[in-house]
Design a protein around this motif. Sequence first.
Motif, PDB file in Angstrom:
ATOM      1  N   GLY A  65       0.748  -1.170   0.088  1.00  0.00           N
ATOM      2  CA  GLY A  65      -0.034  -0.003  -0.110  1.00  0.00           C
ATOM      3  C   GLY A  65       0.864   1.201   0.030  1.00  0.00           C
ATOM      4  N   ALA A  66       2.119   1.174   0.086  1.00  0.00           N
ATOM      5  CA  ALA A  66       3.229   2.384   0.144  1.00  0.00           C
ATOM      6  C   ALA A  66       3.189   2.847  -1.280  1.00  0.00           C
ATOM      7  CB  ALA A  66       4.351   2.139   0.859  1.00  0.00           C
ATOM      8  N   ARG A  67       3.481   4.254  -1.341  1.00  0.00           N
ATOM      9  CA  ARG A  67       3.663   4.794  -2.732  1.00  0.00           C
ATOM     10  C   ARG A  67       4.754   5.464  -2.691  1.00  0.00           C
ATOM     11  NH1 ARG A  67       0.440   8.607  -4.859  1.00  0.00           N
ATOM     12  NH2 ARG A  67       1.483   8.306  -6.921  1.00  0.00           N
ATOM     13  N   ARG A  68       5.106   6.225  -1.581  1.00  0.00           N
ATOM     14  CA  ARG A  68       6.507   7.065  -1.372  1.00  0.00           C
ATOM     15  C   ARG A  68       7.129   6.739  -0.221  1.00  0.00           C
ATOM     16  NH1 ARG A  68       5.244   7.950  -5.898  1.00  0.00           N
ATOM     17  NH2 ARG A  68       4.183   9.611  -6.721  1.00  0.00           N
ATOM     18  N   ALA A 124       9.206  13.609   6.994  1.00  0.00           N
ATOM     19  CA  ALA A 124       8.455  12.476   6.189  1.00  0.00           C
ATOM     20  C   ALA A 124       7.252  12.215   6.686  1.00  0.00           C
ATOM     21  CB  ALA A 124       9.203  11.340   6.439  1.00  0.00           C
ATOM     22  N   ALA A 125       7.018  12.684   8.379  1.00  0.00           N
ATOM     23  CA  ALA A 125       5.666  12.466   8.867  1.00  0.00           C
ATOM     24  C   ALA A 125       4.689  13.633   8.321  1.00  0.00           C
ATOM     25  CB  ALA A 125       5.874  12.434  10.398  1.00  0.00           C
ATOM     26  N   ALA A 126       5.258  14.833   8.267  1.00  0.00           N
ATOM     27  CA  ALA A 126       4.405  16.272   7.880  1.00  0.00           C
ATOM     28  C   ALA A 126       4.198  16.124   6.533  1.00  0.00           C
ATOM     29  CB  ALA A 126       5.294  17.659   8.357  1.00  0.00           C
ATOM     30  N   LEU A 127       5.029  15.481   5.667  1.00  0.00           N
ATOM     31  CA  LEU A 127       4.628  15.614   4.084  1.00  0.00           C
ATOM     32  C   LEU A 127       4.149  14.422   3.618  1.00  0.00           C
ATOM     33  CD1 LEU A 127       7.827  17.800   3.457  1.00  0.00           C
ATOM     34  CD2 LEU A 127       5.483  18.642   3.608  1.00  0.00           C
ATOM     35  N   GLY A 128       3.880  13.417   4.473  1.00  0.00           N
ATOM     36  CA  GLY A 128       2.934  12.399   3.840  1.00  0.00           C
ATOM     37  C   GLY A 128       3.677  11.122   3.103  1.00  0.00           C
ATOM     38  N   ARG A 155       4.906  11.695 -12.701  1.00  0.00           N
ATOM     39  CA  ARG A 155       4.095  11.240 -11.868  1.00  0.00           C
ATOM     40  C   ARG A 155       4.272   9.575 -11.762  1.00  0.00           C
ATOM     41  NH1 ARG A 155       0.203  14.733 -10.473  1.00  0.00           N
ATOM     42  NH2 ARG A 155      -0.050  16.720 -11.973  1.00  0.00           N
ATOM     43  N   PRO A 156       5.167   9.451 -11.036  1.00  0.00           N
ATOM     44  CA  PRO A 156       5.537   7.861 -10.848  1.00  0.00           C
ATOM     45  C   PRO A 156       4.584   7.186  -9.845  1.00  0.00           C
ATOM     46  CG  PRO A 156       7.259   9.122  -9.813  1.00  0.00           C
ATOM     47  CD  PRO A 156       6.622  10.010 -10.569  1.00  0.00           C
ATOM     48  N   GLU A 157       4.072   6.097 -10.328  1.00  0.00           N
ATOM     49  CA  GLU A 157       3.116   5.464  -9.339  1.00  0.00           C
ATOM     50  C   GLU A 157       3.679   5.117  -8.047  1.00  0.00           C
ATOM     51  OE1 GLU A 157      -0.002   5.227  -9.472  1.00  0.00           O
ATOM     52  OE2 GLU A 157      -0.262   3.792  -7.890  1.00  0.00           O
ATOM     53  N   ARG A 158       4.888   4.517  -7.844  1.00  0.00           N
ATOM     54  CA  ARG A 158       5.725   4.038  -6.569  1.00  0.00           C
ATOM     55  C   ARG A 158       6.919   4.715  -6.809  1.00  0.00           C
ATOM     56  NH1 ARG A 158       4.432  -1.988  -4.472  1.00  0.00           N
ATOM     57  NH2 ARG A 158       3.354  -0.651  -2.726  1.00  0.00           N
ATOM     58  N   TYR A 162       8.151  16.819  -0.598  1.00  0.00           N
ATOM     59  CA  TYR A 162       7.140  18.003  -0.948  1.00  0.00           C
ATOM     60  C   TYR A 162       6.754  17.747  -2.243  1.00  0.00           C
ATOM     61  CZ  TYR A 162       4.097  21.957  -1.630  1.00  0.00           C
ATOM     62  OH  TYR A 162       3.170  22.658  -1.824  1.00  0.00           O
ATOM     63  N   ALA A 163       7.807  17.686  -3.060  1.00  0.00           N
ATOM     64  CA  ALA A 163       7.564  17.662  -4.531  1.00  0.00           C
ATOM     65  C   ALA A 163       6.979  16.125  -4.770  1.00  0.00           C
ATOM     66  CB  ALA A 163       8.911  17.869  -5.471  1.00  0.00           C
ATOM     67  N   LEU A 164       7.538  14.850  -4.343  1.00  0.00           N
ATOM     68  CA  LEU A 164       7.077  13.693  -4.891  1.00  0.00           C
ATOM     69  C   LEU A 164       5.727  13.231  -4.162  1.00  0.00           C
ATOM     70  CD1 LEU A 164       8.091  11.240  -6.550  1.00  0.00           C
ATOM     71  CD2 LEU A 164       9.611  13.300  -6.114  1.00  0.00           C
ATOM     72  N   THR A 165       5.303  13.853  -3.021  1.00  0.00           N
ATOM     73  CA  THR A 165       3.764  13.330  -2.334  1.00  0.00           C
ATOM     74  C   THR A 165       2.893  14.096  -3.137  1.00  0.00           C
ATOM     75  OG1 THR A 165       4.408  14.943  -0.628  1.00  0.00           O
ATOM     76  CG2 THR A 165       4.754  12.703  -0.134  1.00  0.00           C
ATOM     77  N   ARG A 166       3.325  15.157  -3.998  1.00  0.00           N
ATOM     78  CA  ARG A 166       2.243  15.888  -4.796  1.00  0.00           C
ATOM     79  C   ARG A 166       2.129  15.655  -6.155  1.00  0.00           C
ATOM     80  NH1 ARG A 166       2.979  17.054  -0.044  1.00  0.00           N
ATOM     81  NH2 ARG A 166       1.497  18.218   1.035  1.00  0.00           N
ATOM     82  N   ALA A 167       2.827  14.654  -6.451  1.00  0.00           N
ATOM     83  CA  ALA A 167       2.963  14.010  -7.960  1.00  0.00           C
ATOM     84  C   ALA A 167       1.971  12.850  -7.932  1.00  0.00           C
ATOM     85  CB  ALA A 167       4.398  13.330  -8.148  1.00  0.00           C
TER      86      ALA A 167
END
Length: 267
Positions: A117-120, A140-144, A214-217, A262-267
Amino acid sequence: MAEPLPVDSPDDPRLHDYTDLTDVQLRRTREPAEGLFIAEGEKVIRRALEAGYAMRSMLLSEKWLGPMRDVVESATAPVYLTTPQTAEAVTGYHVHRGALASMERAPEREPAELLDGARRIAVLESVNDHTNVGAVFRSAAALGMDAVLLSPDCADPLYRRSVKVSMGAVFAVPYARVERWPHGLDALRSAGFRLLALTPRAGSQPIEDVVDERPERAALLLGAEGTGLTARALAASEPVRIPMAHGVDSLNVAAAAAVAFYALTRA
Ligand SMILES: C[S@@+](CC[C@H](N)C(=O)[O-])C[C@H]1O[C@@H](n2cnc3c(N)ncnc32)[C@H](O)[C@@H]1O
């Protein structure tokens, strides 16, 4: 309810978990060997308890009895009450935050458990500074981010300084050590993660290009201050850079982590 137990002597054996807290070399081997870690300050202690860690004992000065009454009342472990002077004689420093808790470590997790279930995912290689590890976990926690993986020689996320700098985020983000380094990262690739090596090297792909794809994982590899990622880790992944200005050659690893998360969790 735990009735606070006054302790007057710094040599009281019941305070063994709290001795020599400033001796980093000693504590970094002693704590994992004895299955404990130290949480410092009201917020961090509460977060450790909320995350399900069991308390072994708590050491408080009088003025913290009020703010922590609910924790004291529900504690099933002994709560020791002492003066700031005795606490300092035991620990080796002035305990500004007035409350320390010795907590039980949970069994270490396996990397494979964290992939479902992890993506990032953040992957730290040889980040052996407790402050940087704590700061990376906080971002890591704050940005998801979903999980953090550590090479065998990374600093301990449960060491007091890491816990404190992370403000308890080390309890919120699941983490595991990759024992076979860097071969253990093959499991990430097999699970469909793109391995992105964060490096300031010229010629690496700018991070915004990867975000556009937009990489899936995606797993973001970060290296240590000074040396950066090893040639082996770089060879096993796609080099990606955060463009720099004003002739600055690199960011601190925790700052680079925050930008990339920040960049990758919004992709
Ligand atoms: C202080 S840097 C290490 C610098 C080292 N001289 C190098 O060439 O990698 C610590 C880590 O932060 C990350 N980092 C720092 N600046 C970066 C940037 N501009 N782009 C991507 N990652 C960066 C990298 O993961 C690096 O290994």
